[in-house]
Scaffold this motif. Sequence first.
Motif, mmCIF file in Angstrom:
data_model
loop_
_atom_site.group_PDB
_atom_site.id
_atom_site.type_symbol
_atom_site.label_atom_id
_atom_site.label_comp_id
_atom_site.label_asym_id
_atom_site.label_seq_id
_atom_site.Cartn_x
_atom_site.Cartn_y
_atom_site.Cartn_z
ATOM 1 N N SER A 16 62.361 28.325 30.920
ATOM 2 C CA SER A 16 62.598 29.615 30.272
ATOM 3 C C SER A 16 62.830 30.693 31.315
ATOM 4 O O SER A 16 62.597 30.486 32.513
ATOM 5 N N ALA A 17 63.258 31.864 30.839
ATOM 6 C CA ALA A 17 63.427 33.004 31.732
ATOM 7 C C ALA A 17 62.091 33.417 32.342
ATOM 8 O O ALA A 17 62.031 33.891 33.482
ATOM 9 N N GLN A 18 61.006 33.207 31.609
ATOM 10 C CA GLN A 18 59.688 33.548 32.126
ATOM 11 C C GLN A 18 59.350 32.703 33.350
ATOM 12 O O GLN A 18 58.740 33.193 34.314
ATOM 13 N N ASP B 48 71.277 32.208 30.678
ATOM 14 C CA ASP B 48 71.951 31.332 31.635
ATOM 15 C C ASP B 48 70.934 30.746 32.620
ATOM 16 O O ASP B 48 70.872 31.130 33.793
ATOM 17 N N LEU B 49 70.133 29.792 32.151
ATOM 18 C CA LEU B 49 69.130 29.180 33.025
ATOM 19 C C LEU B 49 69.777 28.359 34.129
ATOM 20 O O LEU B 49 69.265 28.302 35.256
ATOM 21 N N GLU B 50 70.900 27.718 33.824
ATOM 22 C CA GLU B 50 71.600 26.943 34.853
ATOM 23 C C GLU B 50 72.069 27.859 35.983
ATOM 24 O O GLU B 50 71.946 27.541 37.171
ATOM 25 N N GLY B 51 72.639 29.011 35.612
ATOM 26 C CA GLY B 51 73.069 29.964 36.628
ATOM 27 C C GLY B 51 71.891 30.491 37.426
ATOM 28 O O GLY B 51 71.965 30.650 38.647
ATOM 29 N N ALA B 52 70.781 30.773 36.747
ATOM 30 C CA ALA B 52 69.584 31.246 37.441
ATOM 31 C C ALA B 52 69.080 30.206 38.431
ATOM 32 O O ALA B 52 68.658 30.546 39.548
ATOM 33 N N ALA B 53 69.134 28.925 38.030
ATOM 34 C CA ALA B 53 68.692 27.848 38.935
ATOM 35 C C ALA B 53 69.575 27.779 40.174
ATOM 36 O O ALA B 53 69.078 27.589 41.299
ATOM 37 N N ARG B 54 70.880 27.949 39.994
ATOM 38 C CA ARG B 54 71.794 27.930 41.151
ATOM 39 C C ARG B 54 71.506 29.099 42.091
ATOM 40 O O ARG B 54 71.538 28.940 43.322
ATOM 41 N N ILE B 55 71.238 30.268 41.522
ATOM 42 C CA ILE B 55 70.944 31.441 42.351
ATOM 43 C C ILE B 55 69.637 31.229 43.117
ATOM 44 O O ILE B 55 69.543 31.558 44.301
ATOM 45 N N VAL C 281 67.984 24.388 27.684
ATOM 46 C CA VAL C 281 69.286 25.039 27.698
ATOM 47 C C VAL C 281 69.682 25.530 26.313
ATOM 48 O O VAL C 281 70.275 26.585 26.142
ATOM 49 N N THR C 282 69.311 24.770 25.293
ATOM 50 C CA THR C 282 69.693 25.139 23.926
ATOM 51 C C THR C 282 68.533 25.740 23.136
ATOM 52 O O THR C 282 68.719 26.186 22.016
ATOM 53 N N TYR D 20 58.224 39.158 28.340
ATOM 54 C CA TYR D 20 57.912 37.847 27.767
ATOM 55 C C TYR D 20 56.579 37.794 27.021
ATOM 56 O O TYR D 20 56.147 36.736 26.596
ATOM 57 N N ARG D 21 55.915 38.926 26.877
ATOM 58 C CA ARG D 21 54.641 38.929 26.186
ATOM 59 C C ARG D 21 54.421 40.289 25.541
ATOM 60 O O ARG D 21 55.052 41.262 25.942
ATOM 61 N N PRO D 22 53.506 40.365 24.587
ATOM 62 C CA PRO D 22 53.127 41.681 24.072
ATOM 63 C C PRO D 22 52.611 42.543 25.215
ATOM 64 O O PRO D 22 51.903 42.069 26.094
ATOM 65 N N VAL D 23 52.994 43.818 25.219
ATOM 66 C CA VAL D 23 52.632 44.694 26.323
ATOM 67 C C VAL D 23 51.125 44.871 26.390
ATOM 68 O O VAL D 23 50.469 45.157 25.402
ATOM 69 N N GLU D 24 50.567 44.657 27.581
ATOM 70 C CA GLU D 24 49.149 44.873 27.826
ATOM 71 C C GLU D 24 48.994 46.000 28.839
ATOM 72 O O GLU D 24 49.879 46.230 29.648
ATOM 73 N N PRO D 25 47.856 46.681 28.816
ATOM 74 C CA PRO D 25 47.650 47.742 29.801
ATOM 75 C C PRO D 25 47.666 47.185 31.212
ATOM 76 O O PRO D 25 47.159 46.090 31.462
#
Length: 506
Positions: free
Chosen positions: A28-30, A245-252, A268-269, A490-495
């Motif tokens: 995931s992006a996280q 674009d996880l594939e692109g992120a992995a390449r970077i 990916v899907t 990626y999560r509910p905002v916490e203080p």
Amino acid sequence: MSTVAIPSASVDAPAGHAEAAVPVLIRSAQDVSRIVNAGAAKGSNARIVIAIALGGVFLDAYDLTSLAYGIKDIAKQFALTPVQVGFVSSAITFGAILGALFGGYLTDRIGRYRVFMADMLFFVVAAIAAGLAPNAWVLGAARFLMGFGVGLDLPVAMAFLAEFSRVAGKGNKAASVASWCPAWYAATSTCYLLILGLYAILPEQHLGWLWRLTLAFGAVPALAIILVRSRYISESPVWAANQGDLEGAARILKRTYGVDAIVERAAVTATSASEPRRASWRNYGVLFNSTYRRRTILAAVIGSASSFGYNAIIFGLPVIITSFFAQGPLTTIVASLTLNLLFAFVGGLIGVRTAPTVGAWKMTVLGHALQFVSLIGLALIGRPSGGALVAAAILLLGGYLFGQGFGPGSHSMTYASLSYPTSLRGIGVGFNQTLVRTASTISLFLFPVLAGALGTKVFWVIAIAPLTSLLVLLAIRWEPSGYDIDGEDYRPVEPAPARAGACSCR
């Protein structure tokens, strides 16, 4: 080939270490954000990307400063009134207002890389046009175009600095973003060094060319950045992952971060339940929701107050020093250069060094306090008549620049960049810079007029800026350094965790 899957809750072995040669699995992006937060592998290109982003900041500062010394020659050559001088001086910040407004949105919408490359072209064309300007109208138009490039650049440069740095420890996100400040002062000093060199070699009858050569030189570093872009610059991996674009992120990550990341095919899907916010003009409204409102106000006040005061001082520095010394241009150039190097640049380095330990809030408070005291001292001294008073006035100018360097100069961008996660960072910095450049425009337009009418009493007016910011800082104690701001996508905002002397702010 064995792989290591990144746990959904934490990263046990930071990917930023050399031992992380075993491929890591991202779902995931996280996961991508956690890898970046852990730090780049040794020998990676992440630091080079940061250096190139700082090169963009260098250009911003150089282009904004390059007119400061030559404005008197320009006014004389084109027979400008004080009001016309104000318009020519502020044209670059009018452009920066529009550039920041659109640049922030485009940085989030089409990506960091594309916007960065586009604004480099603005710098090249505008610098050459300004150097060849046959009249004040062309000069003003070229400076407006240059300002548009500056406005485009700062949101994307801050995004690169934040998104290619670890979240905690030495060289964290706050320190990387704060490094924009010494880069800025290095550019200011370079500008004065270039002026000094040109002043030394140009025949006296051709000193009128000095401002033209100084403005045109801004195209040189922009061309250098364009030439190295294909080898080192890439898109932000966190931004790419947020676009799905996880594939692109992995390449970077592999190319720039030194991390051998592999995407789990099912990811990916897959659609994440906490999919990051997409770029939209409506995101400007998000900056004022219950989570971000106080942060937005604080960042806006710090940035606007810092910009108003600093632009008045730095633009007026040659005029101020001339009035102090009542001597020729060489003394003015050398004194301006010395003040920038000894006080502003050194202060900026201290701001970077203390960002991970002392934090942004305390350093900004200390910086504004020193600025306020320095400006009050300058206002009380007025036009110094003796050697002791001249020395005191110069030290007070240095104190103002020193406070700017380690305080609001370093951390105005820390607040603008690290008060928002990746999905809002471009919009957040763009909105902030729209307000900041508005303050700059007012400052650059008003300073020649106010200085002409009030003389050294203008320092009383400038002192209102750091005082206002200081009061707001005491009311809103938000500390961005060391806080995982990108995790808010990626999560509910916490203080945010409270630090000594600074409470969390939502």
